[in-house]
Design an enzyme around this catalytic site. Structure first.
Site, mmCIF file in Angstrom:
data_model
loop_
_atom_site.group_PDB
_atom_site.id
_atom_site.type_symbol
_atom_site.label_atom_id
_atom_site.label_comp_id
_atom_site.label_asym_id
_atom_site.label_seq_id
_atom_site.Cartn_x
_atom_site.Cartn_y
_atom_site.Cartn_z
ATOM 1 N N PHE A 36 -4.921 7.670 -5.170
ATOM 2 C CA PHE A 36 -5.446 6.410 -5.684
ATOM 3 C C PHE A 36 -5.847 5.498 -4.519
ATOM 4 O O PHE A 36 -5.162 5.445 -3.493
ATOM 5 C CB PHE A 36 -4.358 5.729 -6.517
ATOM 6 C CG PHE A 36 -4.785 4.457 -7.186
ATOM 7 C CD1 PHE A 36 -5.397 4.466 -8.434
ATOM 8 C CD2 PHE A 36 -4.564 3.225 -6.571
ATOM 9 C CE1 PHE A 36 -5.790 3.296 -9.054
ATOM 10 C CE2 PHE A 36 -4.954 2.047 -7.181
ATOM 11 C CZ PHE A 36 -5.567 2.087 -8.422
ATOM 12 N N GLY A 38 -9.204 5.281 -3.221
ATOM 13 C CA GLY A 38 -10.529 5.576 -2.670
ATOM 14 C C GLY A 38 -10.536 6.111 -1.247
ATOM 15 O O GLY A 38 -9.488 6.404 -0.648
ATOM 16 N N HIS A 445 -14.548 -17.498 30.603
ATOM 17 C CA HIS A 445 -14.633 -16.776 31.864
ATOM 18 C C HIS A 445 -13.249 -16.320 32.267
ATOM 19 O O HIS A 445 -12.296 -17.101 32.157
ATOM 20 C CB HIS A 445 -15.208 -17.683 32.962
ATOM 21 C CG HIS A 445 -15.274 -17.014 34.293
ATOM 22 N ND1 HIS A 445 -16.203 -16.045 34.576
ATOM 23 C CD2 HIS A 445 -14.496 -17.141 35.401
ATOM 24 C CE1 HIS A 445 -16.020 -15.611 35.818
ATOM 25 N NE2 HIS A 445 -14.986 -16.258 36.340
HETATM 26 C C1 LIG Z 1 -13.929 9.783 7.843
HETATM 27 C C2 LIG Z 1 -14.532 8.464 7.411
HETATM 28 C C3 LIG Z 1 -14.385 7.356 8.206
HETATM 29 C C4 LIG Z 1 -14.950 6.145 7.830
HETATM 30 N N1 LIG Z 1 -14.800 5.071 8.651
HETATM 31 C C5 LIG Z 1 -15.374 3.904 8.313
HETATM 32 C C6 LIG Z 1 -15.239 2.768 9.155
HETATM 33 O O1 LIG Z 1 -14.613 2.819 10.218
HETATM 34 N N2 LIG Z 1 -15.829 1.607 8.775
HETATM 35 C C7 LIG Z 1 -16.540 1.519 7.615
HETATM 36 O O2 LIG Z 1 -17.072 0.443 7.320
HETATM 37 N N3 LIG Z 1 -16.669 2.579 6.781
HETATM 38 C C8 LIG Z 1 -16.105 3.761 7.109
HETATM 39 N N4 LIG Z 1 -16.209 4.828 6.262
HETATM 40 C C9 LIG Z 1 -16.948 4.658 4.995
HETATM 41 C C10 LIG Z 1 -16.035 4.025 3.910
HETATM 42 O O3 LIG Z 1 -14.875 4.794 3.779
HETATM 43 C C11 LIG Z 1 -16.795 3.962 2.591
HETATM 44 O O4 LIG Z 1 -17.983 3.232 2.773
HETATM 45 C C12 LIG Z 1 -15.984 3.280 1.506
HETATM 46 O O5 LIG Z 1 -14.690 3.792 1.408
HETATM 47 C C13 LIG Z 1 -16.698 3.435 0.162
HETATM 48 O O6 LIG Z 1 -15.979 2.760 -0.842
HETATM 49 P P1 LIG Z 1 -16.376 2.892 -2.375
HETATM 50 O O7 LIG Z 1 -15.526 1.939 -3.094
HETATM 51 O O8 LIG Z 1 -17.839 2.826 -2.525
HETATM 52 O O9 LIG Z 1 -15.983 4.389 -2.780
HETATM 53 P P2 LIG Z 1 -14.587 5.149 -2.703
HETATM 54 O O10 LIG Z 1 -13.564 4.408 -1.957
HETATM 55 O O11 LIG Z 1 -14.913 6.531 -2.262
HETATM 56 O O12 LIG Z 1 -14.091 5.168 -4.205
HETATM 57 C C14 LIG Z 1 -14.722 5.938 -5.178
HETATM 58 C C15 LIG Z 1 -13.681 6.549 -6.086
HETATM 59 O O13 LIG Z 1 -14.336 6.969 -7.290
HETATM 60 C C16 LIG Z 1 -13.775 8.191 -7.716
HETATM 61 N N5 LIG Z 1 -14.767 8.871 -8.558
HETATM 62 C C17 LIG Z 1 -15.975 9.349 -8.177
HETATM 63 N N6 LIG Z 1 -16.619 9.884 -9.229
HETATM 64 C C18 LIG Z 1 -15.788 9.732 -10.291
HETATM 65 C C19 LIG Z 1 -15.884 10.088 -11.656
HETATM 66 N N7 LIG Z 1 -16.965 10.687 -12.163
HETATM 67 N N8 LIG Z 1 -14.838 9.810 -12.468
HETATM 68 C C20 LIG Z 1 -13.731 9.198 -11.984
HETATM 69 N N9 LIG Z 1 -13.597 8.825 -10.705
HETATM 70 C C21 LIG Z 1 -14.614 9.095 -9.878
HETATM 71 C C22 LIG Z 1 -13.455 8.919 -6.418
HETATM 72 O O14 LIG Z 1 -12.439 9.882 -6.622
HETATM 73 C C23 LIG Z 1 -13.017 7.786 -5.501
HETATM 74 O O15 LIG Z 1 -11.610 7.633 -5.510
HETATM 75 C C24 LIG Z 1 -15.656 6.056 6.605
HETATM 76 C C25 LIG Z 1 -15.789 7.172 5.776
HETATM 77 C C26 LIG Z 1 -15.226 8.369 6.174
HETATM 78 C C27 LIG Z 1 -15.383 9.563 5.271
#
Ligand SMILES: Cc1cc2nc3c(=O)[nH]c(=O)nc-3n(C[C@H](O)[C@H](O)[C@H](O)COP(=O)(O)OP(=O)(O)OC[C@H]3O[C@@H](n4cnc5c(N)ncnc54)[C@H](O)[C@@H]3O)c2cc1C
Ligand SMILES: NC(=O)c1ccc[n+]([C@@H]2O[C@H](COP(=O)([O-])OP(=O)(O)OC[C@H]3O[C@@H](n4cnc5c(N)ncnc54)[C@H](O)[C@@H]3O)[C@@H](O)[C@H]2O)c1
Length: 463
Positions: A36, A38, A445
């Site tokens: 949980f 993301g 500085h």
């Molecule tokens: C290795 C790595 C390092 C990173 N480092 C950085 C960093 O240093 N700085 C930075 O700004 N960004 C970084 N990022 C990017 C950042 O992690 C993402 O931009 C961010 O977490 C995206 O958030 P989100 O809420 O869009 O999606 P997420 O946090 O991915 O949440 C989406 C959730 O939806 C769920 N889901 C998807 N489809 C479905 C479905 N059909 N039904 C139910 N659930 C579903 C998934 O399981 C997931 O838990 C990194 C990414 C990676 C992979």
């Protein structure tokens, strides 16, 4: 069929939308991820940077030697570092899930949701509808289908992506990384600092090739000191068995190579999860790459459906997702006074070795856009703190419009780049011109920020 006031799909940035102000809303929160909270919390920003810090410490003797500090090379215990990191993160994920599961107004579904029609989803065998839906379904790692044998090789447990590689039991002696972008750069730094022999296989002639050409060139040269960098190699085939993984490549001279390693990390990009959610069945428009199309209010093409984060923003950065979530949160609570997402530029940082940070246009983009530009490349070594560091390869590169005197692009490579960029982001975001940024404030500085001050002055745009 069950009807909610609000459905949120995704427990990353989506989870942050539902706060106390939604206490009297009937909310469905849906996430099918193994953990949980993301990507950022479990597989992304947070654990990677918690590995980068020990890697930076492991490189401290390298930085000390030119200063006359000859420290013995420290070593790290992979399992201890890994368990400390996930010992902090996993309870946050578990605690967040329990808190949501116990909330009176939130129904938590831990399963995959799919649109079955406009405003209608199916999850856990149930059909659910809502007045408002927020798609925060994120993105996932890709694996190039064009590479023969790669699909089958995953079963060997010797092929990983960023979701799995941080939890491996022991440090690989030899790691091969496919790709040369953000994830490749950060993990190449981590694993090589921890002691693995790292080979990076890059299709193009440089690492981080989407950065400004000066930064990409400098990063590639620096990385080549720590990793076996195979530039201009196309990957033809992958084989893996219980003992090793083999990557067959052809270089741009047509010569074939076989690279052998203990593990292969596939770091070839991510794609939005719109397909897993069947958003088009819900009538929601996506672009050719599968990103959900949104307007400045984060509204999709269907009334009452919003999208935030990686599923709709090709930058795939957490600070972008966080800001978009705040916009949607406001617009859900105040439909008569909606906000638009107007923040620019969107900065990013790569926590490799060295660090890289950037905001705005590259020099090539600024020229292509027809700007009449001034360009400054300021070496860290031209400032007092740079002398202290004995730095010879780090710089701040600025691109500014000669007419408006606004910074169009800021690019930094070197120690503290991810923090040094922030005063430039602030100036660019608030429209402060170059002379005001340079001379409208004191610069401490002899802090490293003087390299930013000097870069601004070097643009030659003072009043
Ligand atoms: C290795 C790595 C390092 C990173 N480092 C950085 C960093 O240093 N700085 C930075 O700004 N960004 C970084 N990022 C990017 C950042 O992690 C993402 O931009 C961010 O977490 C995206 O958030 P989100 O809420 O869009 O999606 P997420 O946090 O991915 O949440 C989406 C959730 O939806 C769920 N889901 C998807 N489809 C479905 C479905 N059909 N039904 C139910 N659930 C579903 C998934 O399981 C997931 O838990 C990194 C990414 C990676 C992979
Ligand atoms: N510090 C950060 O902010 C940070 C860190 C890690 C990840 N991220 C996010 O995650 C996203 C994904 O990172 P990433 O490094 O996987 O993607 P990326 O787009 O940065 O790099 C992908 C790399 O894979 C290569 N590639 C693509 N297809 C290939 C193929 N078939 N064969 C060989 N090479 C191939 C590309 O040329 C490129 O070098 C980033 O775009 C970023 O938004 C951010």
């Amino acid at each position: 069929m069950r009807h909610f006031d609000l459905i949120v799909i995704g427990s990353g940035s989506g989870n942050s939308i539902v706060d106390d102000r939604f206490a009297d809303w009937d909310v469905a929160l849906i996430d099918d991820g193994p953990r949980f909270g993301g990507t950022c919390l479990n597989y992304g920003c947070i654990p990677t940077k918690m590995f980068v810090l020990p890697a930076d410490i492991l490189r401290a003797p390298e930085a000390g030697a030119p200063l006359g500090v000859f420290a013995p090379q420290p070593s790290a215990d992979w399992a201890v570092v890994r368990d400390r990191i996930f010992g902090r993160i996993d309870p946050i994920s578990t605690g967040g899930e329990m808190w949501r599961a116990e909330a009176a107004n939130v129904t938590l579904y831990r399963d995959t949701a799919r649109f079955t029609g406009e405003g209608t989803l199916e999850v856990s065998g149930e059909t659910i509808t809502a007045d408002r839906i927020v798609i925060a379904a994120g993105s996932r790692c890709t694996s190039p289908a064009s590479i023969a044998g790669l699909d089958e090789a995953w079963a060997s447990q010797r092929v990983h992506n960023s979701d799995t590689v941080m939890r491996i039991d022991e440090l690989p002696e030899r790691l091969i990384i496919l790709g040369a972008g953000f994830i490749a750069a950060e993990f190449a730094h981590v694993f090589s600092a921890f002691g693995s022999h790292v080979t990076v296989v890059a299709r193009s002639g440089a690492m981080l090739r989407r950065e400004d050409a000066e930064i990409s060139r400098r990063y590639t040269a620096a990385a080549a000191r720590h990793v076996d960098l195979r530039l201009g190699h196309s990957t033809d085939r992958v084989e893996a068995d219980a003992d090793r993984v083999r990557v067959h490549t052809t270089d741009n001279g047509g010569v074939q190579h076989v690279l052998e390693g203990d593990l292969l990390l596939v770091a070839t990009g991510r794609r939005p999860n719109s397909d897993r959610l069947a958003v088009t069945v819900g009538g929601i428009e996506v672009d050719p790459l599968g990103f959900v199309v949104v307007d400045a209010q984060q509204r999709t093409s269907v009334e009452g459906v919003w999208a935030v984060g990686d599923v709709s923003n090709p930058s795939m950065l957490k600070h972008a997702a966080n800001h978009e979530a705040r916009i949607v949160q406001h617009n859900l609570l105040h439909p008569d006074d909606p906000r638009e997402n107007t923040l620019a530029p969107l900065p990013h940082a790569v926590f490799g070795h060295p660090q890289v940070a950037a905001a705005g246009l590259t020099e090539a983009e600024a020229r292509a856009a027809g700007h009449d530009i001034a360009v400054a490349v300021q070496e860290y070594g031209s400032t007092a703190y740079g002398w202290a560091l004995e730095d010879t390869e780090s710089c701040v590169k600025l691109i500014a419009d000669k007419q408006t005197k606004q910074v169009l692009g800021a690019h930094i490579i070197g120690p503290q780049a991810s923090s040094l960029i922030q005063p430039l982001v602030q100036g660019m975001s608030t429209g402060v011109d170059v002379p005001t940024m340079a001379r409208g404030q004191y610069w401490i500085h002899p802090a490293l920020t003087e390299v930013v001050e000097n870069a601004l002055l070097s643009l030659g745009l003072e009043a």
